[in-house]
Design a protein around this motif. Structure first.
Motif, mmCIF file in Angstrom:
data_model
loop_
_atom_site.group_PDB
_atom_site.id
_atom_site.type_symbol
_atom_site.label_atom_id
_atom_site.label_comp_id
_atom_site.label_asym_id
_atom_site.label_seq_id
_atom_site.Cartn_x
_atom_site.Cartn_y
_atom_site.Cartn_z
ATOM 1 N N LEU A 9 6.449 -16.314 0.189
ATOM 2 C CA LEU A 9 5.656 -15.350 -0.561
ATOM 3 C C LEU A 9 4.167 -15.518 -0.280
ATOM 4 N N ASP A 10 3.718 -16.772 -0.079
ATOM 5 C CA ASP A 10 2.314 -17.007 0.253
ATOM 6 C C ASP A 10 1.944 -16.372 1.595
ATOM 7 N N VAL A 11 2.869 -16.431 2.547
ATOM 8 C CA VAL A 11 2.607 -15.821 3.857
ATOM 9 C C VAL A 11 2.515 -14.301 3.732
ATOM 10 N N VAL A 12 3.416 -13.728 2.936
ATOM 11 C CA VAL A 12 3.369 -12.273 2.712
ATOM 12 C C VAL A 12 2.067 -11.881 2.025
ATOM 13 N N ASN A 13 1.673 -12.666 1.013
ATOM 14 C CA ASN A 13 0.407 -12.380 0.329
ATOM 15 C C ASN A 13 -0.787 -12.529 1.261
ATOM 16 N N LEU A 14 -0.708 -13.518 2.166
ATOM 17 C CA LEU A 14 -1.795 -13.697 3.132
ATOM 18 C C LEU A 14 -1.934 -12.475 4.027
ATOM 19 N N GLN A 15 -0.812 -11.930 4.468
ATOM 20 C CA GLN A 15 -0.868 -10.726 5.300
ATOM 21 C C GLN A 15 -1.439 -9.553 4.525
ATOM 22 N N GLU A 16 -1.046 -9.412 3.275
ATOM 23 C CA GLU A 16 -1.580 -8.316 2.456
ATOM 24 C C GLU A 16 -3.078 -8.496 2.215
ATOM 25 N N GLN A 17 -3.503 -9.729 1.944
ATOM 26 C CA GLN A 17 -4.933 -9.979 1.743
ATOM 27 C C GLN A 17 -5.726 -9.679 3.020
ATOM 28 N N LEU A 18 -5.148 -10.041 4.171
ATOM 29 C CA LEU A 18 -5.835 -9.755 5.428
ATOM 30 C C LEU A 18 -6.018 -8.258 5.624
ATOM 31 N N ASP A 19 -4.967 -7.483 5.397
ATOM 32 C CA ASP A 19 -5.069 -6.026 5.545
ATOM 33 C C ASP A 19 -6.060 -5.440 4.542
ATOM 34 N N THR A 20 -6.031 -5.968 3.316
ATOM 35 C CA THR A 20 -6.943 -5.448 2.289
ATOM 36 C C THR A 20 -8.400 -5.727 2.651
ATOM 37 N N LYS A 21 -8.684 -6.962 3.089
ATOM 38 C CA LYS A 21 -10.064 -7.304 3.439
ATOM 39 C C LYS A 21 -10.540 -6.526 4.677
ATOM 40 N N LEU A 22 -9.641 -6.277 5.603
ATOM 41 C CA LEU A 22 -10.019 -5.481 6.781
ATOM 42 C C LEU A 22 -10.442 -4.075 6.359
ATOM 43 N N GLN A 23 -9.738 -3.508 5.372
ATOM 44 C CA GLN A 23 -10.100 -2.176 4.890
ATOM 45 C C GLN A 23 -11.359 -2.210 4.032
ATOM 46 N N GLN A 24 -11.465 -3.230 3.187
ATOM 47 C CA GLN A 24 -12.635 -3.301 2.299
ATOM 48 C C GLN A 24 -13.924 -3.495 3.092
ATOM 49 N N ARG A 25 -13.884 -4.339 4.097
ATOM 50 C CA ARG A 25 -15.083 -4.622 4.884
ATOM 51 C C ARG A 25 -15.252 -3.682 6.070
ATOM 52 N N GLN A 26 -14.349 -2.675 6.154
ATOM 53 C CA GLN A 26 -14.461 -1.625 7.163
ATOM 54 C C GLN A 26 -14.553 -2.217 8.572
ATOM 55 N N ALA A 27 -13.608 -3.093 8.876
ATOM 56 C CA ALA A 27 -13.557 -3.696 10.207
ATOM 57 C C ALA A 27 -13.011 -2.686 11.212
ATOM 58 N N ARG A 28 -13.553 -2.700 12.395
ATOM 59 C CA ARG A 28 -13.086 -1.807 13.447
ATOM 60 C C ARG A 28 -11.755 -2.300 13.998
ATOM 61 N N GLU A 29 -10.888 -1.348 14.327
ATOM 62 C CA GLU A 29 -9.568 -1.705 14.826
ATOM 63 C C GLU A 29 -9.604 -2.108 16.291
#
Length: 256
Positions: free
Chosen positions: A95-115
């Motif tokens: 579950l921690d790994v799944v949450n880590l992936q979700e946090q990574l996707d969320t921070k990428l969107q919040q900080r408007q990182a380029r793909e």
């Protein structure tokens, strides 16, 4: 307390460290002192060696020491107090790994990182995610974590080498651009001088043409005068010759 910047790496609760024992806060907690990682390459103590109660503590301390070496604790000051936050040594679950992936996707969107392309924000977040994966792996197998640490350091060194190469290339390009700009200004100045020289030569050509035309006109007039004078002399000589012929014929005719 002002917490440090949020990170994808999992840390324990901050610990307050007072430099003055008399003013030490009663809520502050002492940091655990852990032995140094053995550098002689000897085997890790097994579960059968030593006292039973000391083996898990020793292994846990060694794991914490390795984690602190891979991911150093965060330190910051607030109100003349030093706060330290160590990386968490709690094993991770699925579950921690799944949450880590979700946090990574969320921070990428919040900080408007380029793909795509070069993006420092995306690079920072993926680096934090990789550090968290190293932390999770190190808790289960320290050797595997140290190997991943070598991989991380190699990647960072390669990226820094590319960055240095890029900066040197940009500096080289700037020098070449400045040289080209300076050469361009010199060439423009040379072109202006040549154009001025061309105008001077064209003016001289026009003056010489005007002189040639004036000389040709003057010579043409002189030639016309000479031709007219010559023509008049020829006519005079013809008339004179005709008169002489007539006189000569008149002298010869009476004798006959």
């Amino acid at each position: 307390m002002i917490p440090p910047n949020s990170s994808l790496v999992r840390y324990d609760n901050p610990v307050l460290v007072s430099r003055n024992n008399d003013k030490k806060s009663p809520k502050s907690t002492q940091l655990k002192t852990t032995p140094q990682i053995p550098t002689n390459g000897g085997p890790v103590p097994s579960a059968g060696s030593g006292l039973k109660g000391q083996v898990p503590d020793s292994k846990q301390q060694q794991t914490e020491e390795i984690l602190n070496t891979i991911l150093p604790p965060k330190e910051w000051q607030e109100n003349n107090q030093l706060w330290i936050q160590q990386v968490s040594s709690t094993p991770a679950t699925r579950l921690d790994v799944v949450n880590l992936q979700e946090q990574l996707d969320t921070k990428l969107q919040q900080r408007q990182a380029r793909e795509t392309g070069i993006c420092p924000v995306r690079r920072e977040l993926y680096s934090q995610c990789f550090d968290e994966l190293i932390r999770q792996v190190t808790i289960n197998c320290s050797e595997r974590g140290l190997l991943l640490l070598r991989v991380r350091d190699e990647i960072n060194m390669t990226i820094k080498a590319y960055q240095t190469l890029y900066e040197s290339s940009v500096a080289f390009g700037m020098r070449k651009a400045l040289m080209a700009e300076q050469g361009k200004s010199d060439m423009e100045k040379r072109i202006e001088e040549l154009e001025q020289e061309k105008r001077d030569l064209e003016r001289q050509v026009n003056e010489l043409k005007a002189k040639c035309e004036a000389i040709e006109k003057r010579e043409a007039e002189r030639r016309q005068v000479e031709e007219k004078k010559h023509s008049e002399e020829i006519q005079f000589l013809k008339r004179t010759n005709q008169q002489l012929k007539q006189q000569l014929e008149g002298i010869i005719s009476p004798k006959k």
